[in-house]
Design a protein around this motif. Structure first.
Motif, PDB file in Angstrom:
ATOM      1  N   LEU A   5     106.007  65.599  43.007  1.00  0.00           N
ATOM      2  CA  LEU A   5     106.423  66.141  44.301  1.00  0.00           C
ATOM      3  C   LEU A   5     106.251  67.648  44.330  1.00  0.00           C
ATOM      4  O   LEU A   5     105.783  68.220  45.315  1.00  0.00           O
ATOM      5  N   ALA A   6     106.613  68.308  43.244  1.00  0.00           N
ATOM      6  CA  ALA A   6     106.556  69.772  43.192  1.00  0.00           C
ATOM      7  C   ALA A   6     105.137  70.307  43.111  1.00  0.00           C
ATOM      8  O   ALA A   6     104.875  71.447  43.488  1.00  0.00           O
ATOM      9  N   SER A   7     104.194  69.487  42.623  1.00  0.00           N
ATOM     10  CA  SER A   7     102.818  69.977  42.425  1.00  0.00           C
ATOM     11  C   SER A   7     101.862  69.504  43.517  1.00  0.00           C
ATOM     12  O   SER A   7     100.651  69.549  43.326  1.00  0.00           O
ATOM     13  N   VAL A   8     102.388  69.068  44.651  1.00  0.00           N
ATOM     14  CA  VAL A   8     101.533  68.536  45.720  1.00  0.00           C
ATOM     15  C   VAL A   8     100.492  69.551  46.181  1.00  0.00           C
ATOM     16  O   VAL A   8      99.340  69.204  46.447  1.00  0.00           O
ATOM     17  N   LEU A   9     100.867  70.826  46.285  1.00  0.00           N
ATOM     18  CA  LEU A   9      99.945  71.826  46.808  1.00  0.00           C
ATOM     19  C   LEU A   9      98.811  72.144  45.836  1.00  0.00           C
ATOM     20  O   LEU A   9      97.795  72.719  46.232  1.00  0.00           O
ATOM     21  N   SER A  10      98.985  71.774  44.580  1.00  0.00           N
ATOM     22  CA  SER A  10      97.934  72.014  43.598  1.00  0.00           C
ATOM     23  C   SER A  10      96.796  71.014  43.808  1.00  0.00           C
ATOM     24  O   SER A  10      96.986  69.814  43.713  1.00  0.00           O
ATOM     25  N   GLY A  11      95.609  71.518  44.094  1.00  0.00           N
ATOM     26  CA  GLY A  11      94.459  70.642  44.307  1.00  0.00           C
ATOM     27  C   GLY A  11      94.476  69.933  45.649  1.00  0.00           C
ATOM     28  O   GLY A  11      93.717  68.985  45.856  1.00  0.00           O
ATOM     29  N   LEU A  12      95.316  70.385  46.574  1.00  0.00           N
ATOM     30  CA  LEU A  12      95.371  69.748  47.896  1.00  0.00           C
ATOM     31  C   LEU A  12      94.125  70.106  48.695  1.00  0.00           C
ATOM     32  O   LEU A  12      93.756  71.275  48.793  1.00  0.00           O
ATOM     33  N   ARG A  13      93.484  69.104  49.263  1.00  0.00           N
ATOM     34  CA  ARG A  13      92.301  69.369  50.077  1.00  0.00           C
ATOM     35  C   ARG A  13      92.352  68.521  51.346  1.00  0.00           C
ATOM     36  O   ARG A  13      93.028  67.487  51.402  1.00  0.00           O
ATOM     37  N   ALA A  14      91.626  68.965  52.359  1.00  0.00           N
ATOM     38  CA  ALA A  14      91.564  68.228  53.627  1.00  0.00           C
ATOM     39  C   ALA A  14      90.300  67.374  53.648  1.00  0.00           C
ATOM     40  O   ALA A  14      89.212  67.857  53.339  1.00  0.00           O
ATOM     41  N   ASP A  15      90.460  66.097  53.986  1.00  0.00           N
ATOM     42  CA  ASP A  15      89.303  65.208  54.109  1.00  0.00           C
ATOM     43  C   ASP A  15      88.775  65.157  55.544  1.00  0.00           C
ATOM     44  O   ASP A  15      87.633  64.779  55.777  1.00  0.00           O
ATOM     45  N   ASP A  16      89.615  65.510  56.515  1.00  0.00           N
ATOM     46  CA  ASP A  16      89.218  65.519  57.922  1.00  0.00           C
ATOM     47  C   ASP A  16      90.162  66.448  58.664  1.00  0.00           C
ATOM     48  O   ASP A  16      91.190  66.862  58.134  1.00  0.00           O
ATOM     49  N   VAL A  17      89.824  66.777  59.902  1.00  0.00           N
ATOM     50  CA  VAL A  17      90.631  67.716  60.674  1.00  0.00           C
ATOM     51  C   VAL A  17      90.622  67.319  62.141  1.00  0.00           C
ATOM     52  O   VAL A  17      89.658  66.701  62.624  1.00  0.00           O
ATOM     53  N   LEU A 160      95.552  77.859  59.722  1.00  0.00           N
ATOM     54  CA  LEU A 160      96.269  76.588  59.880  1.00  0.00           C
ATOM     55  C   LEU A 160      96.704  76.316  61.315  1.00  0.00           C
ATOM     56  O   LEU A 160      96.834  75.159  61.720  1.00  0.00           O
ATOM     57  N   ASP A 161      96.961  77.371  62.076  1.00  0.00           N
ATOM     58  CA  ASP A 161      97.540  77.211  63.407  1.00  0.00           C
ATOM     59  C   ASP A 161      96.614  76.417  64.338  1.00  0.00           C
ATOM     60  O   ASP A 161      95.422  76.718  64.450  1.00  0.00           O
ATOM     61  N   GLY A 162      97.196  75.401  64.988  1.00  0.00           N
ATOM     62  CA  GLY A 162      96.436  74.611  65.949  1.00  0.00           C
ATOM     63  C   GLY A 162      95.655  73.462  65.346  1.00  0.00           C
ATOM     64  O   GLY A 162      94.884  72.808  66.048  1.00  0.00           O
ATOM     65  N   TRP A 163      95.869  73.193  64.050  1.00  0.00           N
ATOM     66  CA  TRP A 163      95.106  72.133  63.387  1.00  0.00           C
ATOM     67  C   TRP A 163      96.022  71.209  62.591  1.00  0.00           C
ATOM     68  O   TRP A 163      97.088  71.611  62.146  1.00  0.00           O
ATOM     69  N   GLN A 164      95.554  70.000  62.413  1.00  0.00           N
ATOM     70  CA  GLN A 164      96.199  69.048  61.506  1.00  0.00           C
ATOM     71  C   GLN A 164      95.104  68.417  60.658  1.00  0.00           C
ATOM     72  O   GLN A 164      93.953  68.294  61.103  1.00  0.00           O
ATOM     73  N   PHE A 165      95.460  68.043  59.447  1.00  0.00           N
ATOM     74  CA  PHE A 165      94.458  67.642  58.460  1.00  0.00           C
ATOM     75  C   PHE A 165      94.796  66.289  57.846  1.00  0.00           C
ATOM     76  O   PHE A 165      95.963  65.970  57.638  1.00  0.00           O
ATOM     77  N   THR A 166      93.760  65.517  57.533  1.00  0.00           N
ATOM     78  CA  THR A 166      93.992  64.299  56.749  1.00  0.00           C
ATOM     79  C   THR A 166      93.944  64.688  55.275  1.00  0.00           C
ATOM     80  O   THR A 166      93.143  65.535  54.856  1.00  0.00           O
ATOM     81  N   ILE A 167      94.810  64.079  54.480  1.00  0.00           N
ATOM     82  CA  ILE A 167      94.906  64.405  53.061  1.00  0.00           C
ATOM     83  C   ILE A 167      94.780  63.140  52.227  1.00  0.00           C
ATOM     84  O   ILE A 167      94.805  62.024  52.757  1.00  0.00           O
ATOM     85  N   GLN A 168      94.642  63.319  50.929  1.00  0.00           N
ATOM     86  CA  GLN A 168      94.480  62.189  50.022  1.00  0.00           C
ATOM     87  C   GLN A 168      95.745  61.319  50.044  1.00  0.00           C
ATOM     88  O   GLN A 168      96.849  61.844  50.082  1.00  0.00           O
ATOM     89  N   PRO A 169      95.574  59.995  50.010  1.00  0.00           N
ATOM     90  CA  PRO A 169      96.734  59.087  50.067  1.00  0.00           C
ATOM     91  C   PRO A 169      97.780  59.359  48.991  1.00  0.00           C
ATOM     92  O   PRO A 169      98.981  59.271  49.248  1.00  0.00           O
ATOM     93  N   TYR A 170      97.357  59.691  47.770  1.00  0.00           N
ATOM     94  CA  TYR A 170      98.349  59.895  46.709  1.00  0.00           C
ATOM     95  C   TYR A 170      99.149  61.184  46.949  1.00  0.00           C
ATOM     96  O   TYR A 170     100.323  61.281  46.570  1.00  0.00           O
ATOM     97  N   LYS A 171      98.528  62.180  47.618  1.00  0.00           N
ATOM     98  CA  LYS A 171      99.269  63.385  47.970  1.00  0.00           C
ATOM     99  C   LYS A 171     100.325  63.055  49.031  1.00  0.00           C
ATOM    100  O   LYS A 171     101.462  63.514  48.964  1.00  0.00           O
TER     101      LYS A 171
END
Length: 201
Positions: A5-17, A160-171
């Motif tokens: 839970l604490a390391s979610v931001l590590s390696g976080l990437r967007a697959d779609d927007v 980031l403002d005005g956007w939402q992103f799809t992320i990896q399921p495990y994240k």
């Protein structure tokens, strides 16, 4: 259990927007907030819609926490500099003493007994440390680091403002963990607790 839970931001990437609000939040939703060590906070929402996991974030800065971290770093830098400087001064004094002794020995009568020379390894000598900005002018250094953090927050929000992103399921799964998933079940340490069933071969 909390590490993921604490390391979610590590390696976080967007697959779609998508534009904010284009994909409405589904029933499976959670609010998230990550406080970083430098005083920054990333907060927002995660939700699932039709098999896709969405994330929206906004950055902010807690100046009180940021200043406390900067001052702690400055204190550590000052302590390291003073330790390095003391070591350099000791080695410089030892080298000067060795050179003075060598000069005195050279002037001694040829028949006089000479004590063993002290060996100084020039390759092992500590270089004179450079005074860090936090020691030269702590107030200026603190102000500059705080402004740098503010600029980083502004840049993150611009992106980031005005956007939402799809992320990896495990994240998403780690962000969506409940408190019950992070805690041991009540009665878990009791000696008379039922032992887990043996796995089926």
């Amino acid at each position: 259990a909390a590490n993921s839970l604490a390391s979610v931001l590590s390696g976080l990437r967007a697959d779609d927007v998508a534009k904010a609000g284009e994909i409405p939040a589904g029933a499976k939703r959670a609010e998230v907030s990550y406080q970083l060590r430098d005083g920054m906070t990333l907060a927002g929402s995660v939700w699932e819609v039709e098999g896709k996991d969405w994330l929206r974030l906004k950055a902010s800065l807690d100046e009180t926490r940021a200043i406390a971290k900067i001052e702690a770093d400055q204190a550590a830098e000052k302590a390291k500099y003073e330790a390095d400087l003391a070591r350099f001064q000791q080695e410089t004094a030892a080298k000067a003493a060795a050179e003075a002794k060598a000069t005195a020995d050279a002037k001694a009568p040829s028949g006089a007994a000479k004590p063993a020379d002290a060996k100084v390894n020039p390759e092992a000598a500590t270089p004179e440390p450079t005074m860090p900005a936090s020691v030269v002018d702590a107030a200026k250094d603190k102000a500059e680091k705080l402004e740098k953090l503010k600029a980083e927050v502004a840049e993150l929000n611009r992106r980031l403002d005005g956007w939402q992103f799809t992320i990896q399921p495990y994240k998403f799964a780690n962000m969506y963990k409940t408190i019950d998933e992070l805690l041991k079940p009540l009665g878990g340490d009791k000696k008379d607790a039922k032992a887990p069933a043996a796995p089926t071969p």
